[in-house]
Design an enzyme around this catalytic site. Structure first.
Site, short mmCIF file in Angstrom:
data_model
loop_
_atom_site.label_atom_id
_atom_site.label_comp_id
_atom_site.label_asym_id
_atom_site.label_seq_id
_atom_site.Cartn_x
_atom_site.Cartn_y
_atom_site.Cartn_z
CB SER A 78 -38.80 -46.89 4.62
OG SER A 78 -38.45 -47.72 3.54
CE1 TYR A 83 -35.80 -50.45 7.78
CE2 TYR A 83 -37.04 -50.69 5.75
CZ TYR A 83 -36.20 -49.95 6.56
OH TYR A 83 -35.75 -48.73 6.13
#
Length: 705
Positions: free
Chosen positions: A582, A595
């Protein structure tokens, strides 16, 4: 086919455009008869055999009636035959070829002459067996490859057995390579034997004929049934005496218990696939059917396997003979692997000798010396091909060959055609031309991909792209129903299979990789995509939130990479591992501690594994997406609402919001991530490892430094 395409195809085949009976009703009957015959594997193998019909059509130039031959074209399959798969020829022109036939030494030239006999656009390309159908004086002809018929055809005293079983109703045709001369031979034998309903083709199969489609079909089925009954009776007589056509079971070669058998097969599959792909990569197929397990357990199996197959359809797909392991079923795994490597080297040397003994200056170059079939006592059979369907069909053909050998040994002695004849067909110039006409392989052809979290969102898009580029794909997901839907849409088990897997579980991940190698022979390309996200500020983030995200993405990626790497190293074919990380692995944003920390863990796994696995030619790279809202399972599962609240925008506008904060001002979609995965694993960046590719429309704060 429907609509215009169906009408066009029917017209090309000389059928009425609306499909109703008419002047070409013989061809319509041919399609129906072929589909019925091809639907039963006892009648013929996949894509094997051919059928034909003669009738009256209309000359497209003169409008006058003309006699036509409709015959299954090259490469078609009887069970799925359609009008577009038929070749259509003028009978008068084709029969006139007899007058210019230059003799058996030049019979291959006649195949090109078929093109000058085509009616209209001609439909499909005529096959080598077209002469058999055109020259035999019968309105309908069937040429089939039933196991029972080939058992007689490959028996040492097949001619005598043909008389014993059928009397004078079925003639014997000595072995001859398919072609124009064989057509002449069969036509002459039929003319000399008006009472005959068909013939046994030595070493090859059967042919039957009739004045009507129903009569030809009935005669084909009669020959097959009488052959089956004779073989069954002789087999029963042996059994009554406590005997078996393949001899007794050898102690230690019996089938292992199913669970143990499958585990051992999964351990051996990557090793065997690596050996079978020495000359060119292959996709694998595994079967542990009772037919195979019984054969490899029997005393005579090694000597029969050494004789090889006989029917051309068989050995063109299985090669002239298989590689068979000569160790007990429960031998230590390391011993089996070592022996496989020795046997593989010997197989390659033996195949090279076969080529050198039989090649002429005009022969094509040797195509490859690796086996297409590998037999392992107690475990089963591994078969290989350029794609899953080819690998599966090769295995099915060897099962046919086992049935043929069993039948021949029950009624006589198995005596296949000699190796010189096999070589003439395997390295036939016509076969070489057929291979040259095959479409160019897609970029990921022969590659086996495993994608986690592939039941939806980004993972689904990745699976779709990899399959479109030619890969076989395993759709792994916690939601089995969703994974099965994706696999079905991609084309089913010859393209994609679904596996339920919780990537946090070592047992599930181990089972996932085992399922992959049993489905396709090994694994070449892994995409660690499974993920989730819980967006909370630091003070609201619980240890459960932290552990869940780290378990799925950090631990899960580690487990999948570790188990897949075991298989890749065993294959010794290199490979690719891609992490869907990400932008958050680099960018520090608010309310996202668990996350983002997990994505940073994944990003560093890429660098660590690239350094460790490079020596095995395994490349490890990453993709850093951002703002993939549409089609994203994570965003639909609550993450979108949380992020929208964080940024103070409606959830429906979150994708547009993300796009506006980028340099390109364009929304990122799942297919953009899939494109990056393809680029990293395709044929162009083969020297690249340890790279992270941003797919975020340009987020300056996440630029790699």
């Amino acid at each position: 086919m429907t609509g215009t395409s169906e009408s066009t195809a029917r017209g090309a085949a000389g059928l009425p455009a609306d499909g109703t009976p008419g002047t070409a009703s013989a061809a319509a009957e041919l399609i129906a008869r072929s589909n019925r015959l091809g639907a039963d594997p006892r009648n013929t193998n996949y894509a094997g055999g051919n059928t034909s019909a003669k009738g009256t059509g209309t000359d497209p130039v003169t409008g006058q009636p003309v006699e036509l031959l409709w015959v299954k074209g090259s490469g078609g399959d009887l069970g799925t035959l359609r009008p577009a798969n038929l070749a259509v020829l003028r009978l008068d022109r084709m029969r006139a070829l007899v007058d210019v036939y230059p003799g058996v030494e030049r019979e291959d030239e006649m195949v090109a002459a078929f093109d000058f006999c085509l009616h209209g656009k001609g439909g499909a390309a005529p096959s080598i067996d077209t002469a058999m159908h055109g020259l035999v004086d019968a309105a309908h002809v069937d040429h089939l490859h039933p196991d029972s018929g080939i058992a007689i055809a490959t028996s040492a005293d097949g001619e005598r057995l043909t008389r014993e079983i059928f009397g004078d109703t079925v003639a014997w045709v000595p072995w001859r390579r398919p072609g124009f001369q064989l057509g002449l031979d069969i036509a002459e034998i039929k003319a000399r034997n008006p009472q005959a309903i068909g013939c046994i083709l030595g070493g090859h199969g059967i042919t039957a004929w009739g004045d009507t489609s129903d009569e030809a079909e009935g005669r084909s089925l009669r020959i097959i049934a009488e052959a089956e009954a004779y073989v069954a009776a002789r087999t029963a007589e042996l059994a009554a005496r406590g005997q078996h056509p393949f001899g007794p079971v050898v102690p230690g070669r019996e089938a292992l218990p199913e669970a143990e058998r499958r585990t051992r097969a999964a351990a051996l599959a990557p090793v065997i696939r690596g050996l079978a792909g020495r000359d060119k990569p292959q996709v694998g197929h595994f079967t542990d059917s009772g037919v195979v397990l019984d054969f490899v357990a029997r005393q005579n199996a090694p000597s029969l396997a050494e004789l090889g197959t006989s029917c051309p359809d068989h050995f063109l797909r299985t090669k002239v003979k298989p590689l068979m392991v000569d160790l007990p079923a429960d031998a230590p795994l390391d011993d089996v692997v070592a022996r496989l490597r020795e046997l593989h080297a010997a197989y390659r040397e033996d195949y090279a000798g076969y080529y050198e003994r039989n090649a002429t200056p005009e022969s094509p170059a040797m195509r490859g010396a690796d086996p297409a079939i590998v037999l392992v006592p107690g475990v089963g059979m591994f078969s290989f091909g350029k794609d899953k369907q080819t690998a599966r069909v090769a295995g099915e053909f060897y099962v046919n060959a086992i049935n043929v050998m069993r039948g021949a040994e029950a009624i006589s002695t198995y005596a296949p055609i000699d190796e010189a004849e096999k070589f003439r067909i395997e390295y036939w110039s016509l076969e070489e031309a057929k291979l040259a006409r095959m479409p160019k392989p897609k970029p990921l052809a022969t590659r086996v991909a495993l994608v986690t979290g592939a039941g939806s969102g980004i993972g689904r898009a990745i699976a779709e792209r990899l399959a479109a580029e030619g890969a076989c794909v395993v759709i792994a997901d916690l939601n089995l129903e969703g994974a099965e839907a994706v696999a079905a849409e991609l084309g089913g088990p010859d393209v994609a299979v679904a596996v339920r897997a919780d990537v946090t579980s070592e047992d599930d991940v181990r089972g996932l990789v085992e399922a992959t190698v049993l489905a396709f022979g090994g694994v070449d390309l892994v995409v660690n995509n499974a993920g989730l996200s819980i967006s909370k500020p630091l003070l609201e983030t619980t240890t459960k939130d932290w552990d869940l995200q780290h378990d799925v993405m950090a631990r899960g990626s580690f487990l999948v990479a570790r188990e897949a790497a075991r298989a890749m190293i065993a294959q010794d074919l290199g490979g690719d591992i891609v992490y869907i990380a990400s932008k958050n692995s680099l960018f520090a944003g608010p309310n996202n501690i668990a996350y983002s920390a997990t994505k940073a863990d994944q990003a560093h796994q890429v660098r660590l594994l690239a350094a460790e696995l490079g020596g095995h030619r395994i490349r490890v790279n990453g993709v850093n997406p951002d703002g993939v809202v549409r089609g994203s399972g994570i965003f639909a599962g609550g993450w979108g609402a949380q992020r929208a609240a964080t940024y103070g925008v409606p959830e429906s506008e979150l994708g547009a919001y993300y796009a506006q904060r980028t340099l390109l001002k364009r929304e990122v979609l799942p297919e953009h991530v899939a494109a990056a995965v393809f680029v990293l694993t395709g044929p162009d960046l083969v020297q690249t490892t340890g790279l992270h590719v941003p797919v975020d429309s340009g987020v300056a704060a996440a630029f790699l430094r």
